[in-house]
Write a protein that holds these residues in place. Structure first.
Motif, PDB file in Angstrom:
ATOM      1  N   GLY A  17       0.842  -1.198   0.000  1.00 43.32           N
ATOM      2  CA  GLY A  17       0.000   0.000   0.000  1.00 43.32           C
ATOM      3  C   GLY A  17       0.873   1.241   0.000  1.00 43.32           C
ATOM      4  N   GLY A  18       2.013   1.149  -0.692  1.00 41.55           N
ATOM      5  CA  GLY A  18       2.987   2.248  -0.683  1.00 41.55           C
ATOM      6  C   GLY A  18       2.809   3.238  -1.812  1.00 41.55           C
ATOM      7  N   ASN A  19       1.750   3.099  -2.596  1.00 42.78           N
ATOM      8  CA  ASN A  19       1.607   4.006  -3.746  1.00 42.78           C
ATOM      9  C   ASN A  19       0.784   5.259  -3.444  1.00 42.78           C
ATOM     10  OD1 ASN A  19      -1.059   3.211  -3.876  1.00 42.78           O
ATOM     11  ND2 ASN A  19      -0.793   1.849  -5.654  1.00 42.78           N
ATOM     12  N   ILE A  39       7.571  -0.861  -3.298  1.00 43.14           N
ATOM     13  CA  ILE A  39       6.181  -0.541  -2.963  1.00 43.14           C
ATOM     14  C   ILE A  39       5.240  -1.491  -3.692  1.00 43.14           C
ATOM     15  CG2 ILE A  39       6.491   1.894  -2.339  1.00 43.14           C
ATOM     16  CD1 ILE A  39       5.462   2.579  -5.219  1.00 43.14           C
ATOM     17  N   TRP A  40       4.143  -1.810  -3.014  1.00 42.92           N
ATOM     18  CA  TRP A  40       3.101  -2.647  -3.607  1.00 42.92           C
ATOM     19  C   TRP A  40       1.784  -1.899  -3.646  1.00 42.92           C
ATOM     20  CZ3 TRP A  40       3.257  -8.064  -0.752  1.00 42.92           C
ATOM     21  CH2 TRP A  40       4.469  -8.701  -1.053  1.00 42.92           C
ATOM     22  N   GLY A  41       1.031  -2.164  -4.709  1.00 40.27           N
ATOM     23  CA  GLY A  41      -0.342  -1.678  -4.821  1.00 40.27           C
ATOM     24  C   GLY A  41      -1.004  -2.465  -5.933  1.00 40.27           C
ATOM     25  N   THR A  42      -2.307  -2.337  -6.062  1.00 37.08           N
ATOM     26  CA  THR A  42      -2.997  -3.072  -7.130  1.00 37.08           C
ATOM     27  C   THR A  42      -3.203  -2.224  -8.370  1.00 37.08           C
ATOM     28  OG1 THR A  42      -5.198  -2.451  -6.343  1.00 37.08           O
ATOM     29  CG2 THR A  42      -4.260  -4.483  -5.445  1.00 37.08           C
ATOM     30  N   GLY A  96      -4.456  -1.730   3.092  1.00 37.14           N
ATOM     31  CA  GLY A  96      -5.708  -1.979   3.798  1.00 37.14           C
ATOM     32  C   GLY A  96      -6.877  -1.306   3.108  1.00 37.14           C
ATOM     33  N   ILE A  97      -8.055  -1.792   3.443  1.00 35.10           N
ATOM     34  CA  ILE A  97      -9.292  -1.197   2.933  1.00 35.10           C
ATOM     35  C   ILE A  97     -10.238  -0.961   4.110  1.00 35.10           C
ATOM     36  CG2 ILE A  97      -9.149  -2.204   0.608  1.00 35.10           C
ATOM     37  CD1 ILE A  97     -11.118  -4.387   1.553  1.00 35.10           C
ATOM     38  N   GLY A  98     -11.156  -0.019   3.912  1.00 34.03           N
ATOM     39  CA  GLY A  98     -12.189   0.224   4.917  1.00 34.03           C
ATOM     40  C   GLY A  98     -13.310  -0.790   4.716  1.00 34.03           C
ATOM     41  N   SER A 117      -9.921 -10.604   4.038  1.00 37.16           N
ATOM     42  CA  SER A 117      -8.964 -11.123   3.057  1.00 37.16           C
ATOM     43  C   SER A 117      -7.845 -10.122   2.765  1.00 37.16           C
ATOM     44  CB  SER A 117      -9.672 -11.555   1.763  1.00 37.16           C
ATOM     45  OG  SER A 117     -10.055 -10.415   1.030  1.00 37.16           O
ATOM     46  N   VAL A 118      -8.168  -8.840   2.731  1.00 42.43           N
ATOM     47  CA  VAL A 118      -7.118  -7.845   2.450  1.00 42.43           C
ATOM     48  C   VAL A 118      -6.376  -7.475   3.738  1.00 42.43           C
ATOM     49  CG1 VAL A 118      -6.638  -5.515   1.598  1.00 42.43           C
ATOM     50  CG2 VAL A 118      -8.401  -6.913   0.474  1.00 42.43           C
ATOM     51  N   ASN A 119      -7.124  -7.077   4.766  1.00 37.39           N
ATOM     52  CA  ASN A 119      -6.484  -6.496   5.956  1.00 37.39           C
ATOM     53  C   ASN A 119      -5.817  -7.535   6.859  1.00 37.39           C
ATOM     54  OD1 ASN A 119      -7.724  -4.260   4.908  1.00 37.39           O
ATOM     55  ND2 ASN A 119      -8.797  -3.682   6.770  1.00 37.39           N
TER      56      ASN A 119
HETATM   57  P1  NDP Z   1      -5.502   4.646   1.236  1.00 43.90           P
HETATM   58  O1  NDP Z   1      -6.853   4.212   0.813  1.00 43.90           O
HETATM   59  O2  NDP Z   1      -5.058   6.035   0.980  1.00 43.90           O
HETATM   60  O3  NDP Z   1      -4.398   3.669   0.646  1.00 43.90           O
HETATM   61  C1  NDP Z   1      -4.560   2.290   0.707  1.00 43.90           C
HETATM   62  C2  NDP Z   1      -3.335   1.652   0.102  1.00 43.90           C
HETATM   63  O4  NDP Z   1      -3.466   0.223   0.172  1.00 43.90           O
HETATM   64  C3  NDP Z   1      -3.157   1.995  -1.351  1.00 43.90           C
HETATM   65  O5  NDP Z   1      -1.791   2.130  -1.647  1.00 43.90           O
HETATM   66  C4  NDP Z   1      -3.735   0.798  -2.077  1.00 43.90           C
HETATM   67  O6  NDP Z   1      -3.160   0.626  -3.357  1.00 43.90           O
HETATM   68  C5  NDP Z   1      -3.340  -0.329  -1.141  1.00 43.90           C
HETATM   69  N1  NDP Z   1      -4.192  -1.499  -1.240  1.00 43.90           N
HETATM   70  C6  NDP Z   1      -5.527  -1.596  -1.003  1.00 43.90           C
HETATM   71  N2  NDP Z   1      -5.948  -2.848  -1.209  1.00 43.90           N
HETATM   72  C7  NDP Z   1      -4.864  -3.571  -1.601  1.00 43.90           C
HETATM   73  C8  NDP Z   1      -4.646  -4.925  -1.952  1.00 43.90           C
HETATM   74  N3  NDP Z   1      -5.632  -5.811  -1.953  1.00 43.90           N
HETATM   75  N4  NDP Z   1      -3.395  -5.305  -2.276  1.00 43.90           N
HETATM   76  C9  NDP Z   1      -2.374  -4.423  -2.272  1.00 43.90           C
HETATM   77  N5  NDP Z   1      -2.519  -3.135  -1.951  1.00 43.90           N
HETATM   78  C10 NDP Z   1      -3.752  -2.715  -1.619  1.00 43.90           C
HETATM   79  O7  NDP Z   1      -5.464   4.298   2.799  1.00 43.90           O
HETATM   80  P2  NDP Z   1      -4.542   4.812   3.997  1.00 43.90           P
HETATM   81  O8  NDP Z   1      -3.240   5.256   3.515  1.00 43.90           O
HETATM   82  O9  NDP Z   1      -5.361   5.694   4.832  1.00 43.90           O
HETATM   83  O10 NDP Z   1      -4.407   3.444   4.801  1.00 43.90           O
HETATM   84  C11 NDP Z   1      -3.170   2.757   4.967  1.00 43.90           C
HETATM   85  C12 NDP Z   1      -3.320   1.849   6.164  1.00 43.90           C
HETATM   86  O11 NDP Z   1      -3.574   2.643   7.327  1.00 43.90           O
HETATM   87  C13 NDP Z   1      -4.485   0.872   6.057  1.00 43.90           C
HETATM   88  O12 NDP Z   1      -4.115  -0.382   6.573  1.00 43.90           O
HETATM   89  C14 NDP Z   1      -5.549   1.509   6.927  1.00 43.90           C
HETATM   90  O13 NDP Z   1      -6.454   0.560   7.448  1.00 43.90           O
HETATM   91  C15 NDP Z   1      -4.697   2.138   8.007  1.00 43.90           C
HETATM   92  N6  NDP Z   1      -5.349   3.206   8.744  1.00 43.90           N
HETATM   93  C16 NDP Z   1      -5.747   4.366   8.131  1.00 43.90           C
HETATM   94  C17 NDP Z   1      -6.360   5.373   8.858  1.00 43.90           C
HETATM   95  C18 NDP Z   1      -6.800   6.672   8.252  1.00 43.90           C
HETATM   96  O14 NDP Z   1      -7.397   7.477   8.974  1.00 43.90           O
HETATM   97  N7  NDP Z   1      -6.539   6.946   6.990  1.00 43.90           N
HETATM   98  C19 NDP Z   1      -6.616   5.205  10.285  1.00 43.90           C
HETATM   99  C20 NDP Z   1      -6.161   3.966  10.829  1.00 43.90           C
HETATM  100  C21 NDP Z   1      -5.546   3.016  10.081  1.00 43.90           C
HETATM  101  P3  NDP Z   1      -4.084   0.365  -4.672  1.00 43.90           P
HETATM  102  O15 NDP Z   1      -5.132   1.417  -4.677  1.00 43.90           O
HETATM  103  O16 NDP Z   1      -3.150   0.445  -5.817  1.00 43.90           O
HETATM  104  O17 NDP Z   1      -4.606  -1.021  -4.492  1.00 43.90           O
END
Ligand code: NDP
Length: 260
Positions: A17-19, A39-42, A96-98, A117-119
């Motif tokens: 989730g580094g993108n 970095i990984w992302g989808t 992570g996803i919400g 499955s994701v988190n």
């Molecule tokens: P964003 O939605 O901004 O980013 C989520 C990141 O996760 C993206 O880089 C996305 O990349 C990647 N991602 C999502 N699903 C997948 C998947 N199946 N495989 C690989 N990568 C995936 O979220 P945040 O930066 O806010 O969240 C980062 C982390 O922090 C999460 O775990 C979140 O639960 C946690 N968090 C966030 C809070 C907040 O207030 N923002 C509060 C508490 C925790 P792509 O779109 O390319 O898939």
């Protein structure tokens, strides 16, 4: 000689989730401290944009398109990253996803399983493969490594209408503590980061909500949303030798929200 334990030159850090969002905030700081970064992302376009930005910081950068919920993809990607960059020293299981629902009573099993499955499974696959790599390296005479999970305040306080999400975050904290005990003998430490309210795409709805601005933001002692950049310091600390005796801990980064 200068005290420089935060210098990450020669280290390789992987941020899932580094993108964008918090993950990109961490990746930027890791690269600025000298680490080579994976970095990984989808999303291919987001990966490309983040890779270009990190590349300009003068370190080696590898962006991989990986769905962390896909076990085979995670196994292959870690192996590819370790081969391409020589080693992996720090792994941030941050993707992570919400998973909000209208109410817990109306939460469907599909939503529950998707968030799990994701988190949770995604963090499991990522951390397991990272540990395999680090244990193998330790057995070959090169111990050390840092595992970091991005949890959430929801993991210790819960989150109404977000029970699936909260359960995954509590789960990764428990997994992290178990990893910390089991892997200390290999010089590998494990810790969790618990963000509060952070302005990223994940919280776009709350950022646009007048009710949130009225009711929640005033309860943040720092009186502002957290920013991805607020996670640079903790990422560099946890990837660096400065944290070499720090394991099994949870770092709440929330502007003081949890204690107010
Ligand atoms: P964003 O939605 O901004 O980013 C989520 C990141 O996760 C993206 O880089 C996305 O990349 C990647 N991602 C999502 N699903 C997948 C998947 N199946 N495989 C690989 N990568 C995936 O979220 P945040 O930066 O806010 O969240 C980062 C982390 O922090 C999460 O775990 C979140 O639960 C946690 N968090 C966030 C809070 C907040 O207030 N923002 C509060 C508490 C925790 P792509 O779109 O390319 O898939």
């Amino acid at each position: 000689m200068a005290y420089a334990p935060f210098d990450l030159k020669g280290k390789v850090a992987l941020v899932t989730g580094g993108n964008r969002g918090i993950g990109l905030g961490m990746a930027r700081a890791l690269a600025q401290a000298g680490a080579d970064v994976v970095i990984w992302g989808t999303d291919a376009a987001r990966n490309l944009a983040a890779e270009g930005e990190l590349d300009r910081l003068g370190v080696r950068v590898l962006a991989q398109r990986v769905d962390v919920a896909d076990e085979a993809a995670v196994v292959a990607a870690i192996a590819e990253a370790a081969a391409a960059l020589g080693r992996i020293d720090a792994v941030f299981a941050n993707a992570g996803i919400g998973g909000g629902a209208k109410s817990f009573s109306e939460m469907g099993a599909d939503l529950w399983r998707k968030v799990m499955s994701v988190n949770l499974e995604g963090a499991f696959f990522t951390c397991r493969e990272a540990c395999r790599h680090m244990v193998e390296r330790a057995k070959a005479g090169d111990p050390g490594g840092s595992i970091v999970v991005t949890a959430s305040l929801a993991g210790i306080e819960g989150a109404a209408r977000n029970e699936a999400y909260a359960a995954t975050k509590g789960g990764v904290i428990a997994m992290m503590k178990s990893i910390a005990v089991e892997h200390a003998r290999f010089g590998v430490r494990a810790n969790a980061i618990l963000p509060g309210w952070i302005a990223t795409d994940m919280t776009a709805g709350a950022q646009a909500s007048p009710a949130f601005a009225q009711k929640v933001l005033p309860r943040v002692p720092m009186r502002r949303w957290g920013e991805p950049e607020d996670f640079g310091g903790i990422a560099v600390y946890l990837a660096s030798d400065a944290s070499r005796y720090h394991s099994g801990d949870s770092f709440v980064i929330d502007g003081g929200y949890a204690v107010f």
